[in-house]
Each structure stands twice: as C-alpha cells, then as structure tokens.
Motif scaffolding. Structure first.
Motif, short mmCIF file in Angstrom:
data_model
loop_
_atom_site.label_atom_id
_atom_site.label_comp_id
_atom_site.label_asym_id
_atom_site.label_seq_id
_atom_site.Cartn_x
_atom_site.Cartn_y
_atom_site.Cartn_z
N ARG A 188 0.83 -1.21 0.00
CA ARG A 188 0.00 0.00 0.00
C ARG A 188 0.86 1.26 0.00
N LYS B 274 -6.37 -1.31 -10.02
CA LYS B 274 -7.06 -0.47 -11.01
C LYS B 274 -6.72 1.00 -10.82
N ALA B 275 -6.62 1.44 -9.57
CA ALA B 275 -6.32 2.84 -9.30
C ALA B 275 -4.89 3.20 -9.72
N SER C 46 -3.80 -9.82 -7.62
CA SER C 46 -3.82 -9.28 -6.26
C SER C 46 -3.61 -10.41 -5.25
N ARG D 98 -6.72 -12.50 -4.97
CA ARG D 98 -6.90 -13.50 -6.04
C ARG D 98 -6.01 -14.72 -5.81
N THR E 45 -4.98 -5.48 -3.38
CA THR E 45 -6.38 -5.68 -3.78
C THR E 45 -6.55 -5.30 -5.24
N ASP E 46 -7.65 -5.75 -5.85
CA ASP E 46 -7.95 -5.39 -7.24
C ASP E 46 -8.21 -3.89 -7.39
N ASP E 47 -8.85 -3.28 -6.39
CA ASP E 47 -9.13 -1.85 -6.45
C ASP E 47 -7.85 -1.01 -6.51
N GLU E 48 -6.86 -1.41 -5.72
CA GLU E 48 -5.58 -0.70 -5.76
C GLU E 48 -4.90 -0.88 -7.11
#
Length: 174
Positions: free
Chosen positions: A121, A141-142, A155, A158, A136-139
């Motif tokens: 992170r 994508k961001a 991730s 996953r 995570t997948d959100d991180e």
C-alpha cells in the motif's frame, strides 16, 4: 526452501499438498534441527510468520516482509503449474525486493523470464516488472489507470482464493 528463501506455512502447505497442521509439525522439526528460522511480522491487517533458511538475510522492514510473503504465495502456486519453472529473488539497495521467474513460454516453447513486483500500500510498482501483485484489485485499477504499457496484474486476494482456478486465469492484463 532453498530456492524460494522465504515461505509462509500456507505456501508450504500448497507445495507439499498437506494441511497446515502437518506442515507446522514439519517446520518445528526443521527448526529443532537448526535448518530454518522464522520471524513474526505485523502487517497492515495481519500477523504472520515467514520462514527462511538459516543463512538468509531477514527482511529489513515489515513492508519487505509483506512483499516476501506475497512472492512466497505466488511461488507456491507457480511452482506446481508453470512448465520449466525457475525462481530467484532480486535484492538491491536502490529498489525493493522483487523476483525473477523463468518459465517455458507456451507460444514460442523457449525459456522466458519475467520480473515480478509486489508493491504494498502506497508504493508505486517498479517500471521493469512484467507481473505486478497488488494487495487488492481496487488498488491495482487505481494505480494502473492511465498506463500505456500492458502488464499482467493480480492481487493478494486473487492468489489467496483457493477455488481451484489455475494461476494463469487469476491474472489480468491491464
């Protein structure tokens, strides 16, 4: 243990296809024999033990330990599925620890190499990495939004999802 240098008990359980209880008994035997050691790491949301050979240099900080834990998980999954698998950790004082995986390319049938990065992170992925493992997948994508290069991403979540899906299907092309 010698090839990966650092492993989690979950990674060892995946490799030898045993439950964690049996793995922990084996780890204790290796520890009593003086062949391995472990350190306890407190990450963002978890406390875990990472096992290493006695001649391995310990992680310099919790972020590096978390990177090594993620690479350990990927190692355990890839070792079973990837043809021509080879592995080495890349350590440099200028960059965080990464891994280099060698494998036989399915299309060309030649030995290929891939640099794997596992930024934690708040960290940016290394530009030379071909595979990036985000928490995570959100991180993912961001941080990957607006990049022009195509990279494979996945991730931690996953990789931890134990639903029998092959490793190559857990990857996303970004």
């Amino acid at each position: 243990m010698e090839e990966a240098e650092f492993l989690l008990s979950l990674s060892l359980a995946n490799l030898i296809k045993e439950n964690r209880y049996a793995v922990n008994k084996s780890i204790n035997s290796l520890w009593y024999a003086g062949l391995i050691r472990w350190i306890s790491v407190s990450g963002n949301n978890a406390i875990f033990k990472i096992y290493m050979t006695v001649d391995s240099r310990p992680p310099k900080d919790p972020n590096e330990a978390c990177r090594l834990a993620t690479l350990s998980l990927f190692y355990a999954l890839a070792k079973k599925e990837v043809p021509g698998f080879g592995w080495r950790l890349i350590r440099s004082k200028d960059t965080p620890v990464m891994a280099e995986m060698s494998y036989i390319n399915r299309e060309t049938k030649e030995l290929s190499k891939m640099i794997i990065d596992a930024p934690r992170r708040g960290e940016k992925p290394h530009p030379d990495a071909q595979l990036i493992i985000f928490p995570t997948d959100d991180e993912a994508k961001a941080l990957m939004a607006g990049t022009k290069q195509t990279k494979q991403i996945t991730s931690d979540l996953r990789l931890l999802d134990n639903d029998g899906t092959p490793l190559h299907e857990r990857m996303l092309l970004f």
